[in-house]
Design a protein around this motif. Sequence first.
Motif, PDB file in Angstrom:
ATOM      1  N   LEU A  36      35.883  19.733  21.461  1.00 39.90           N
ATOM      2  CA  LEU A  36      36.540  18.326  19.911  1.00 39.90           C
ATOM      3  C   LEU A  36      36.508  17.172  20.480  1.00 39.90           C
ATOM      4  O   LEU A  36      37.153  16.879  21.050  1.00 39.90           O
ATOM      5  N   ALA A  37      35.326  16.734  19.503  1.00 33.90           N
ATOM      6  CA  ALA A  37      35.279  15.011  20.235  1.00 33.90           C
ATOM      7  C   ALA A  37      34.529  15.466  21.582  1.00 33.90           C
ATOM      8  O   ALA A  37      33.581  16.524  21.444  1.00 33.90           O
ATOM      9  N   SER A  38      35.496  14.627  22.211  1.00 35.32           N
ATOM     10  CA  SER A  38      35.275  15.167  23.898  1.00 35.32           C
ATOM     11  C   SER A  38      35.624  15.378  24.492  1.00 35.32           C
ATOM     12  O   SER A  38      36.047  15.730  25.922  1.00 35.32           O
ATOM     13  N   HIS A  39      36.445  15.824  24.279  1.00 34.45           N
ATOM     14  CA  HIS A  39      37.405  17.274  24.908  1.00 34.45           C
ATOM     15  C   HIS A  39      36.655  18.506  24.332  1.00 34.45           C
ATOM     16  O   HIS A  39      37.101  19.281  23.873  1.00 34.45           O
ATOM     17  N   PRO A  40      36.659  18.990  26.263  1.00 35.28           N
ATOM     18  CA  PRO A  40      35.583  20.272  26.167  1.00 35.28           C
ATOM     19  C   PRO A  40      36.986  21.470  26.062  1.00 35.28           C
ATOM     20  O   PRO A  40      37.575  21.207  26.997  1.00 35.28           O
ATOM     21  N   GLU A  86      44.146  12.539  25.302  1.00 37.18           N
ATOM     22  CA  GLU A  86      43.035  12.551  24.538  1.00 37.18           C
ATOM     23  C   GLU A  86      42.984  11.557  23.481  1.00 37.18           C
ATOM     24  O   GLU A  86      42.852  12.809  21.794  1.00 37.18           O
ATOM     25  N   LYS A  87      43.361  10.472  23.808  1.00 39.44           N
ATOM     26  CA  LYS A  87      42.831  10.142  21.776  1.00 39.44           C
ATOM     27  C   LYS A  87      41.634  10.302  20.906  1.00 39.44           C
ATOM     28  O   LYS A  87      41.862   9.550  19.984  1.00 39.44           O
ATOM     29  N   TYR A  88      40.680  10.864  21.733  1.00 41.80           N
ATOM     30  CA  TYR A  88      39.471  11.495  20.147  1.00 41.80           C
ATOM     31  C   TYR A  88      39.620  12.361  19.334  1.00 41.80           C
ATOM     32  O   TYR A  88      38.640  12.781  18.799  1.00 41.80           O
ATOM     33  N   VAL A  89      40.725  13.114  19.970  1.00 38.79           N
ATOM     34  CA  VAL A  89      41.060  14.053  19.593  1.00 38.79           C
ATOM     35  C   VAL A  89      42.285  14.247  18.486  1.00 38.79           C
ATOM     36  O   VAL A  89      43.407  13.314  18.446  1.00 38.79           O
ATOM     37  N   SER A  90      41.861  14.063  17.216  1.00 41.61           N
ATOM     38  CA  SER A  90      42.748  14.214  15.726  1.00 41.61           C
ATOM     39  C   SER A  90      44.178  14.738  15.934  1.00 41.61           C
ATOM     40  O   SER A  90      44.490  15.570  16.988  1.00 41.61           O
ATOM     41  N   ASP A 139      36.306  21.777  10.860  1.00 39.93           N
ATOM     42  CA  ASP A 139      37.063  20.218  10.935  1.00 39.93           C
ATOM     43  C   ASP A 139      37.692  19.665  10.183  1.00 39.93           C
ATOM     44  O   ASP A 139      37.294  19.497   9.034  1.00 39.93           O
ATOM     45  N   THR A 140      38.546  19.279  10.532  1.00 39.26           N
ATOM     46  CA  THR A 140      39.140  18.093   9.871  1.00 39.26           C
ATOM     47  C   THR A 140      39.296  16.813  10.888  1.00 39.26           C
ATOM     48  O   THR A 140      40.361  16.025  10.443  1.00 39.26           O
ATOM     49  N   SER A 141      38.690  16.430  11.488  1.00 39.01           N
ATOM     50  CA  SER A 141      38.831  15.486  12.882  1.00 39.01           C
ATOM     51  C   SER A 141      38.063  14.052  12.117  1.00 39.01           C
ATOM     52  O   SER A 141      36.995  14.691  11.076  1.00 39.01           O
ATOM     53  N   ALA A 142      37.829  13.111  12.707  1.00 36.66           N
ATOM     54  CA  ALA A 142      37.338  11.836  12.462  1.00 36.66           C
ATOM     55  C   ALA A 142      36.193  12.087  13.704  1.00 36.66           C
ATOM     56  O   ALA A 142      35.399  11.390  13.283  1.00 36.66           O
ATOM     57  N   GLU A 143      36.171  12.543  14.820  1.00 38.36           N
ATOM     58  CA  GLU A 143      35.395  12.249  15.890  1.00 38.36           C
ATOM     59  C   GLU A 143      34.199  13.541  16.149  1.00 38.36           C
ATOM     60  O   GLU A 143      33.285  13.245  16.746  1.00 38.36           O
ATOM     61  N   GLY A 144      34.605  14.606  15.364  1.00 42.28           N
ATOM     62  CA  GLY A 144      33.444  15.626  15.249  1.00 42.28           C
ATOM     63  C   GLY A 144      34.391  16.532  16.125  1.00 42.28           C
ATOM     64  O   GLY A 144      35.037  16.405  16.907  1.00 42.28           O
ATOM     65  N   THR A 145      33.802  18.353  15.697  1.00 43.93           N
ATOM     66  CA  THR A 145      33.668  19.698  16.590  1.00 43.93           C
ATOM     67  C   THR A 145      32.249  19.530  16.836  1.00 43.93           C
ATOM     68  O   THR A 145      32.030  20.317  15.826  1.00 43.93           O
ATOM     69  N   PHE A 146      32.077  19.752  18.077  1.00 45.62           N
ATOM     70  CA  PHE A 146      30.822  20.846  18.347  1.00 45.62           C
ATOM     71  C   PHE A 146      30.963  22.222  18.780  1.00 45.62           C
ATOM     72  O   PHE A 146      32.097  22.350  19.964  1.00 45.62           O
ATOM     73  N   ILE A 147      29.839  22.618  18.366  1.00 47.97           N
ATOM     74  CA  ILE A 147      29.891  24.012  19.289  1.00 47.97           C
ATOM     75  C   ILE A 147      28.422  23.155  19.370  1.00 47.97           C
ATOM     76  O   ILE A 147      27.086  23.728  19.229  1.00 47.97           O
ATOM     77  N   SER A 148      28.169  24.148  21.278  1.00 48.67           N
ATOM     78  CA  SER A 148      27.464  23.737  21.617  1.00 48.67           C
ATOM     79  C   SER A 148      26.372  22.468  21.651  1.00 48.67           C
ATOM     80  O   SER A 148      27.729  21.821  22.199  1.00 48.67           O
ATOM     81  N   SER A 149      25.875  21.831  21.617  1.00 49.10           N
ATOM     82  CA  SER A 149      25.363  20.618  20.873  1.00 49.10           C
ATOM     83  C   SER A 149      25.904  20.275  19.210  1.00 49.10           C
ATOM     84  O   SER A 149      25.132  19.224  18.548  1.00 49.10           O
ATOM     85  N   ASP A 150      25.457  21.354  18.489  1.00 53.51           N
ATOM     86  CA  ASP A 150      25.307  21.403  16.863  1.00 53.51           C
ATOM     87  C   ASP A 150      27.036  20.711  16.783  1.00 53.51           C
ATOM     88  O   ASP A 150      27.982  20.708  16.829  1.00 53.51           O
TER      89      ASP A 150
END
Length: 86
Positions: free
Chosen positions: A4-8, A50-54, A72-83
């Motif tokens: 979740l953004a940079s949150h693993p 965790e300021k980058y998590v919406s 995903d409803t965030s501003a910073e993105g949600t990533f699965i693996s690197s996608d």
Amino acid sequence: QLRLASHPCQLAVMNDSINFIDNSGTTSLHKGSNVIGRSVKCSVKIDPSEKYVSRTHLHVFVTDSHMLQLMDTSAEGTFISSDVLK
């Protein structure tokens, strides 16, 4: 692997339930809609530092057959693996 953004974090099946796992522990997701984010109204609450998590970062819908639908409803993105989840 999920971020979740940079949150693993992870979504995993354990003992016939879907679980959200991050550095603060494991939370079981219920059937239907689950919201993950920093808001106190979320079903899975992420540490507010965790300021980058919406506030409402990711919606996870769990079906009766344990299929997952992610939105995903965030501003910073949600990533699965690197996608990026769109």
